[in-house]
Scaffold this motif. Sequence first.
Motif, PDB file in Angstrom:
ATOM      1  N   UNK A   1     -15.571  14.339  17.025  1.00  9.17           N
ATOM      2  CA  UNK A   1     -15.510  13.945  18.431  1.00  9.17           C
ATOM      3  C   UNK A   1     -15.942  12.504  18.617  1.00  9.17           C
ATOM      4  N   UNK A   2     -16.461  12.160  19.803  1.00 10.96           N
ATOM      5  CA  UNK A   2     -16.905  10.790  20.060  1.00 10.96           C
ATOM      6  C   UNK A   2     -17.986  10.340  19.088  1.00 10.96           C
ATOM      7  N   UNK A   3     -17.924   9.074  18.729  1.00 10.04           N
ATOM      8  CA  UNK A   3     -18.890   8.474  17.813  1.00 10.04           C
ATOM      9  C   UNK A   3     -19.074   7.026  18.210  1.00 10.04           C
ATOM     10  N   UNK A   4     -20.239   6.456  17.915  1.00 17.42           N
ATOM     11  CA  UNK A   4     -20.449   5.051  18.213  1.00 17.42           C
ATOM     12  C   UNK A   4     -21.778   4.552  17.677  1.00 17.42           C
ATOM     13  N   UNK A   5     -21.878   3.237  17.564  1.00 17.90           N
ATOM     14  CA  UNK A   5     -23.131   2.589  17.188  1.00 17.90           C
ATOM     15  C   UNK A   5     -23.659   1.878  18.419  1.00 17.90           C
ATOM     16  N   UNK A   6     -24.760   2.406  18.957  1.00 22.76           N
ATOM     17  CA  UNK A   6     -25.352   1.848  20.164  1.00 22.76           C
ATOM     18  C   UNK A   6     -26.798   1.459  19.878  1.00 22.76           C
TER      19      UNK A   6
ATOM     20  N   UNK B   1     -28.116  -0.336  17.455  1.00 25.97           N
ATOM     21  CA  UNK B   1     -28.476  -0.191  16.037  1.00 25.97           C
ATOM     22  C   UNK B   1     -28.704   1.264  15.631  1.00 25.97           C
ATOM     23  N   UNK B   2     -28.021   2.191  16.278  1.00 26.51           N
ATOM     24  CA  UNK B   2     -28.158   3.604  15.919  1.00 26.51           C
ATOM     25  C   UNK B   2     -26.804   4.282  16.061  1.00 26.51           C
ATOM     26  N   UNK B   3     -26.333   4.891  14.974  1.00 18.54           N
ATOM     27  CA  UNK B   3     -25.061   5.607  15.014  1.00 18.54           C
ATOM     28  C   UNK B   3     -25.275   6.967  15.668  1.00 18.54           C
ATOM     29  N   UNK B   4     -24.506   7.232  16.730  1.00 16.99           N
ATOM     30  CA  UNK B   4     -24.653   8.476  17.484  1.00 16.99           C
ATOM     31  C   UNK B   4     -23.397   9.328  17.304  1.00 16.99           C
ATOM     32  N   UNK B   5     -23.610  10.576  16.888  1.00 15.39           N
ATOM     33  CA  UNK B   5     -22.527  11.528  16.717  1.00 15.39           C
ATOM     34  C   UNK B   5     -22.530  12.458  17.934  1.00 15.39           C
ATOM     35  N   UNK B   6     -21.685  12.158  18.886  1.00 11.15           N
ATOM     36  CA  UNK B   6     -21.654  13.012  20.068  1.00 11.15           C
ATOM     37  C   UNK B   6     -21.279  12.204  21.290  1.00 11.15           C
ATOM     38  N   UNK B   7     -20.961  12.912  22.377  1.00 21.52           N
ATOM     39  CA  UNK B   7     -21.037  14.365  22.555  1.00 21.52           C
ATOM     40  C   UNK B   7     -19.840  15.075  21.918  1.00 21.52           C
ATOM     41  N   UNK B   8     -19.867  16.411  21.952  1.00 24.81           N
ATOM     42  CA  UNK B   8     -18.708  17.178  21.528  1.00 24.81           C
ATOM     43  C   UNK B   8     -17.629  17.108  22.599  1.00 24.81           C
ATOM     44  N   UNK B   9     -16.387  17.422  22.201  1.00 23.54           N
ATOM     45  CA  UNK B   9     -15.288  17.408  23.162  1.00 23.54           C
ATOM     46  C   UNK B   9     -15.551  18.383  24.309  1.00 23.54           C
ATOM     47  N   UNK B  10     -16.043  19.578  23.994  1.00 29.96           N
ATOM     48  CA  UNK B  10     -16.286  20.578  25.043  1.00 29.96           C
ATOM     49  C   UNK B  10     -17.329  20.089  26.037  1.00 29.96           C
TER      50      UNK B  10
ATOM     51  N   UNK C   1     -21.415 -10.846  19.783  1.00 33.39           N
ATOM     52  CA  UNK C   1     -22.136 -11.514  20.860  1.00 33.39           C
ATOM     53  C   UNK C   1     -21.727 -11.101  22.255  1.00 33.39           C
ATOM     54  N   UNK C   2     -20.694 -10.268  22.391  1.00 36.24           N
ATOM     55  CA  UNK C   2     -20.253  -9.842  23.721  1.00 36.24           C
ATOM     56  C   UNK C   2     -21.121  -8.685  24.204  1.00 36.24           C
ATOM     57  N   UNK C   3     -21.096  -8.469  25.483  1.00 40.76           N
ATOM     58  CA  UNK C   3     -21.823  -7.357  26.085  1.00 40.76           C
ATOM     59  C   UNK C   3     -20.825  -6.443  26.771  1.00 40.76           C
ATOM     60  N   UNK C   4     -19.956  -5.864  25.962  1.00 40.11           N
ATOM     61  CA  UNK C   4     -18.898  -5.024  26.512  1.00 40.11           C
ATOM     62  C   UNK C   4     -19.480  -3.744  27.094  1.00 40.11           C
ATOM     63  N   UNK C   5     -18.886  -3.289  28.181  1.00 43.01           N
ATOM     64  CA  UNK C   5     -19.275  -2.035  28.810  1.00 43.01           C
ATOM     65  C   UNK C   5     -18.428  -0.915  28.205  1.00 43.01           C
ATOM     66  N   UNK C   6     -19.053   0.205  27.873  1.00 45.87           N
ATOM     67  CA  UNK C   6     -18.356   1.270  27.166  1.00 45.87           C
ATOM     68  C   UNK C   6     -18.611   2.618  27.820  1.00 45.87           C
ATOM     69  N   UNK C   7     -17.674   3.530  27.561  1.00 41.18           N
ATOM     70  CA  UNK C   7     -17.809   4.885  28.113  1.00 41.18           C
ATOM     71  C   UNK C   7     -16.801   5.814  27.432  1.00 41.18           C
ATOM     72  N   UNK C   8     -17.189   7.074  27.284  1.00 41.43           N
ATOM     73  CA  UNK C   8     -16.268   8.139  26.868  1.00 41.43           C
ATOM     74  C   UNK C   8     -15.871   8.925  28.109  1.00 41.43           C
ATOM     75  N   UNK C   9     -14.599   9.361  28.141  1.00 40.94           N
ATOM     76  CA  UNK C   9     -14.109  10.082  29.318  1.00 40.94           C
ATOM     77  C   UNK C   9     -13.250  11.256  28.922  1.00 40.94           C
ATOM     78  N   UNK C  10     -13.296  12.285  29.749  1.00 36.19           N
ATOM     79  CA  UNK C  10     -12.324  13.367  29.675  1.00 36.19           C
ATOM     80  C   UNK C  10     -11.305  13.155  30.780  1.00 36.19           C
ATOM     81  N   UNK C  11     -10.018  13.125  30.413  1.00 35.96           N
ATOM     82  CA  UNK C  11      -8.952  12.909  31.383  1.00 35.96           C
ATOM     83  C   UNK C  11      -8.319  14.225  31.837  1.00 35.96           C
ATOM     84  N   UNK C  12      -8.818  15.339  31.343  1.00 35.38           N
ATOM     85  CA  UNK C  12      -8.207  16.631  31.658  1.00 35.38           C
ATOM     86  C   UNK C  12      -7.115  16.979  30.661  1.00 35.38           C
ATOM     87  N   UNK C  13      -6.765  18.260  30.634  1.00 34.50           N
ATOM     88  CA  UNK C  13      -5.697  18.749  29.755  1.00 34.50           C
ATOM     89  C   UNK C  13      -5.958  18.399  28.287  1.00 34.50           C
TER      90      UNK C  13
END
Length: 592
Positions: free
Chosen positions: A230-235, A237-246, A280-292
């Motif tokens: 499912x979603x993964x990212x480094x935020x 300096x820490x790699x985060x495994x999650x959340x799950x799709x459900x 060096x950028x400060x990008x804004x990030x997010x995970x989303x469910x779009x339905x279906x």
Amino acid sequence: MENQRNLLLAVVLCGLLLVGWEAGMNYFYPQPEKPVQSEATVQSDNAAPAPAGSPANIDAPAAAAAQPVDLNEALTAPERIKIDSPEVLGTINNVGARIDDITLKTHRETVDKDSGPVRIFSPEGTATQQFAQFGWIGEGVAVPDAETVWQTEGSALAPDTPVTLRYDNGEGQLFTIELSIDNHYMITAKQTVANTGTESGGGPIVVRPYSFINRTDRNAAEGMINVHSGPIGNFDESVQFGPDYDDLAESASEGRTEGRAAWLGFTDIYWMSVLIPEDGSDAQTEFRSLGNQIFRADMIYQPVTVGAGKQVTRTTQLFAGAKESAILNEYEAAGVNLFGNAIDWGWFAIIAKPIWWLLTHLFGWVGNFGLAIIGLTVLIRLVLFPIAQKQFASMAAMKAIQPKMKAIQERYKDDKQEQQKKIMELYKKEKVNPLAGCLPILIQIPIFFALYKTLILAIEMRHQPFALWLKDLSAPDPAHVLNLFGLLPFEVPGLLAIGPLAILLGVTMWLTFRMNPTAMDPIQKQIFAIMPWMLMFVMAPFAAGLLLYWVTNNILTLAQQTYLYSRHPQLRAAAEKEKADKAAAAAREAKG
């Protein structure tokens, strides 16, 4: 009679454990009823509305087609731009500037040699939809959207030949996306907006470059209790495994990210697609469910003002490929922070990584991962051999003090507390450690689980054969006794899916228990007699490579015990006396 009742209770408990194990395996390691095929079709939904100011407030995908999208038809559009690199083959859709067709040349869908390549990206609306899109959010300026037809420069994207997509909005702004690819799985997108207006005619504009990855979870690898999909990212300096799709589908708050993102996207067990923002950028990030069952990982840069006659560029990298440890480490060395940690080694990383390193090097020498696992087992046993010698010496000492222990037990049979006190004093006086025999087992536990993680996570193990019927050491033993190893046309229920490796495991473990000279009461002996066959059922669904390791380990244990018996003749004598006593007791029982 009491012993028989206890034995019956032990058998019943073992049976309940087997049934519970099967139910637990089905719960924590669910298998899809029918795997989604690339040629199948599904209907996609439009993106759900996003709150104002959210990074997800990006140009929404085009409205869903009235009919499901066929993969082959979607990929036959003549305007597509070819991608051809040493490890990646695919196309780019110039409608919407989408990278939505990527297959991997060096990885197959199944173990069959004529199987097609693994597909990472597919167009929107197909059964396996997953794609990346690059664009801009504009304030008071016409920006390209999902329906924009981009003009292209370059016939094919290859390591030495980038391609450029151009769009002129007719209002004085020129948008370009220059794409390049390396020899592995990394695509670099340089997004440039040029404000060709003059100070007197048009003035400055404000835009926010963005990128996103859109995917369905219908073809996602099933997550396990100790392996994330499912979603993964480094935020921060820490790699985060999650959340799950459900969890993401149930709650929008689950997708909010905190901290500076070094990269984010989606991962399966073996594959991954992530976005890497500009340094060096400060990008804004997010995970989303779009339905279906559609999900999205969004990355949007901060607003930039582009004055008349000026231009602004933001560079984003897209990784879409296999989680090959060596390649991930190369990208990490090149500046993608903690990229090697995208493989979820978990708590046993300190052991699993060296085991993976050793396995891959052994494989380089012998050319067969089955032989590499056997070699690994031999090396581990050699390292643990001094500990095993101490274990047997302790067992010999325990045998030597058995008469004294029995005298204490008889003398203080009505005072258990005093009995335990005197036994502990005896251990101290004779310098015997009753727990010494447990040390090799305790050491083996983290090694066993580390090898388990290596077998299910390391793509280097995927589809690796051993010999004969074992074509994939990372999958369970495909041969089952009850259907005569595939000769009878029916599927064996999971609880009864016992193969040759599981039987070998049970037999070799039973033999090691029989050679164990440690004194046990009758109920313990009966339980130990049942345990090998219980473990045979428990271990059958695990990866064949894991069973190969355990069987080899048992065989080496038998050889090691035979050798150490010769070094400790009192153990051999005790074992022979115990065997003779059993035979005599059986003869008396038969006569009586």
